[in-house]
Design an enzyme around this catalytic site. Structure first.
Site, PDB file in Angstrom:
ATOM      1  N   ASP A  89     -12.478   9.721  -0.518  1.00  0.00           N
ATOM      2  CA  ASP A  89     -12.485   8.635   0.467  1.00  0.00           C
ATOM      3  C   ASP A  89     -11.840   9.067   1.784  1.00  0.00           C
ATOM      4  OD1 ASP A  89     -10.222   7.757  -1.883  1.00  0.00           O
ATOM      5  OD2 ASP A  89      -9.493   8.091   0.148  1.00  0.00           O
ATOM      6  N   ASP A 159      -5.870  13.879  -6.232  1.00  0.00           N
ATOM      7  CA  ASP A 159      -6.128  12.452  -6.037  1.00  0.00           C
ATOM      8  C   ASP A 159      -7.342  12.070  -6.878  1.00  0.00           C
ATOM      9  OD1 ASP A 159      -7.375  10.507  -3.204  1.00  0.00           O
ATOM     10  OD2 ASP A 159      -6.627   9.925  -5.187  1.00  0.00           O
ATOM     11  N   SER A 160      -7.107  11.864  -8.165  1.00  0.00           N
ATOM     12  CA  SER A 160      -8.228  11.718  -9.101  1.00  0.00           C
ATOM     13  C   SER A 160      -8.442  10.262  -9.522  1.00  0.00           C
ATOM     14  CB  SER A 160      -7.929  12.539 -10.364  1.00  0.00           C
ATOM     15  OG  SER A 160      -6.880  11.904 -11.078  1.00  0.00           O
ATOM     16  N   SER A 161      -9.600  10.060 -10.142  1.00  0.00           N
ATOM     17  CA  SER A 161      -9.808   8.781 -10.819  1.00  0.00           C
ATOM     18  C   SER A 161      -9.152   8.928 -12.193  1.00  0.00           C
ATOM     19  CB  SER A 161     -11.310   8.484 -10.911  1.00  0.00           C
ATOM     20  OG  SER A 161     -12.011   9.627 -11.370  1.00  0.00           O
ATOM     21  N   TYR A 228      -4.156  -1.895  -8.604  1.00  0.00           N
ATOM     22  CA  TYR A 228      -4.325  -0.947  -9.711  1.00  0.00           C
ATOM     23  C   TYR A 228      -3.842  -1.627 -10.989  1.00  0.00           C
ATOM     24  CZ  TYR A 228      -5.413   2.970  -6.612  1.00  0.00           C
ATOM     25  OH  TYR A 228      -6.018   3.808  -5.703  1.00  0.00           O
TER      26      TYR A 228
HETATM   27  N1  LIG Z   1      -8.229   7.878  -3.626  1.00  0.00           N
HETATM   28  C1  LIG Z   1      -8.503   6.738  -4.416  1.00  0.00           C
HETATM   29  C2  LIG Z   1      -7.470   6.508  -5.486  1.00  0.00           C
HETATM   30  C3  LIG Z   1      -7.867   7.077  -6.804  1.00  0.00           C
HETATM   31  N2  LIG Z   1      -6.799   6.861  -7.758  1.00  0.00           N
HETATM   32  C4  LIG Z   1      -6.893   5.673  -8.562  1.00  0.00           C
HETATM   33  C5  LIG Z   1      -5.666   5.516  -9.433  1.00  0.00           C
HETATM   34  C6  LIG Z   1      -5.769   4.338 -10.375  1.00  0.00           C
HETATM   35  C7  LIG Z   1      -7.028   4.402 -11.208  1.00  0.00           C
HETATM   36  N3  LIG Z   1      -7.142   3.300 -12.133  1.00  0.00           N
HETATM   37  C8  LIG Z   1      -8.259   4.531 -10.352  1.00  0.00           C
HETATM   38  C9  LIG Z   1      -8.162   5.685  -9.381  1.00  0.00           C
END
Ligand SMILES: NCCCN[C@H]1CC[C@H](N)CC1
Length: 288
Positions: A89, A159-161, A228
């Site tokens: 992003d 910076d993962s999902s 989140y």
């Molecule tokens: N750069 C976008 C953030 C990605 N990190 C999130 C952390 C919490 C997770 N449930 C989904 C991805």
């Protein structure tokens, strides 16, 4: 399903689901890796969803992007070369670009649709791509890191999902080993490390792996992100053997006084506070 509402239902947080009121769906697509959706929410701005999981909202993305970036970069005196794994992003790029000592920002994102959709719908997040120091690689972060010469980077930000889907391998030991190899001595890594309310077992495994692999410091920090799951998200902060890194006391403060987009969330007090853990988590993470 309640009409007009999006609920984040997932086996990763059974029995609970955060919901946001939907004004309008702005994009729906299927990439080679995942379903991608953007909707206009009533109270959190635009929202990016991958495979039914909220990745960011305009209203609270500052908390996550600023913390995942400045916790590592403010902990070392002179970051020059930074690698971002994931983060398609562009929000982490926007934050890394605040550091004047940084000369090179490499990013490896597996899904081009995430990059394109972010540029189209989240211009204030994807603004990070406009920095001339940024080099975008579309591909698998695991393969990218295998090809990186030893000791290349001062910092790596993962910076993962979540571990279910394309990011699964980014939570496994071989990946952490390849990150350690890519870092210079005393280099730092910060990874997205889930929720202490929901994922203590995942965190326990990640901490055990990191203690084996990173011979400098290994710390867990956390912060609040309302959209989140469980309203919190954590980060693993690790350094390789070499010049000691004390993550809990930032050595490299950010000067955003002349910035046209000042920090909204991060500051040096919240940096230090991020490492204070509730007892149930301290026991597992610090073995106390
Ligand atoms: N750069 C976008 C953030 C990605 N990190 C999130 C952390 C919490 C997770 N449930 C989904 C991805």
């Amino acid at each position: 399903v309640i009409p007009g509402w999006f609920s984040e239902i997932s086996p990763m947080w059974p029995g609970e689901a955060h919901s946001l009121k939907v004004e309008k769906v702005l994009f729906q697509g299927k990439s080679d890796y995942q379903n991608v959706m953007v909707f206009q929410s009533s109270t959190y701005g635009k929202v990016l969803v991958l495979d039914g999981v909220i990745q960011l909202t305009e209203r609270d993305e500052c908390a996550y992007q600023e913390m995942i970036t400045h916790l590592p970069l403010c902990s070392i005196p002179n970051p020059k070369k930074v690698l971002v794994i994931g983060g398609g992003d562009g929000g982490v790029l926007r934050e890394v670009a605040r550091h004047p000592t940084v000369e090179q920002i490499d990013i490896c994102e597996i899904d081009k649709m995430v990059v394109d959709v972010s540029k189209q719908f989240f211009p204030d997040v994807a603004v990070g791509y406009e920095d001339p120091r940024v080099n975008l690689h579309i591909g698998d972060g695991v393969a990218f890191l295998k090809a990186v010469p030893e000791g290349t980077y001062d910092a790596v930000i993962v910076d993962s999902s979540d571990p279910i889907g394309p990011a699964q391998e980014l939570f496994e030991k071989p990946f952490f080993q390849s990150v350690a190899k890519a870092l210079r001595p005393g280099g730092v890594v910060c990874t997205q490390a889930e929720s202490i309310w929901l994922h203590m077992h995942i965190i326990e495994d990640i901490v055990a792996n990191c203690r084996h692999i990173f011979k400098g410091s290994v710390n867990y920090a956390w912060t609040t992100v309302p959209t989140y799951p469980s309203g919190v998200i954590g980060f693993m902060l690790c350094s390789t053997e070499g010049t000691a890194v004390d993550f809990k006391h930032p050595v490299n403060p950010i000067d955003d006084s002349k910035s046209d987009r000042p920090l909204k969330f991060y500051n040096s007090e919240i940096h230090e506070a991020a490492f204070c853990l509730p007892s149930f988590a301290k026991k597992v993470i610090e073995g106390k």
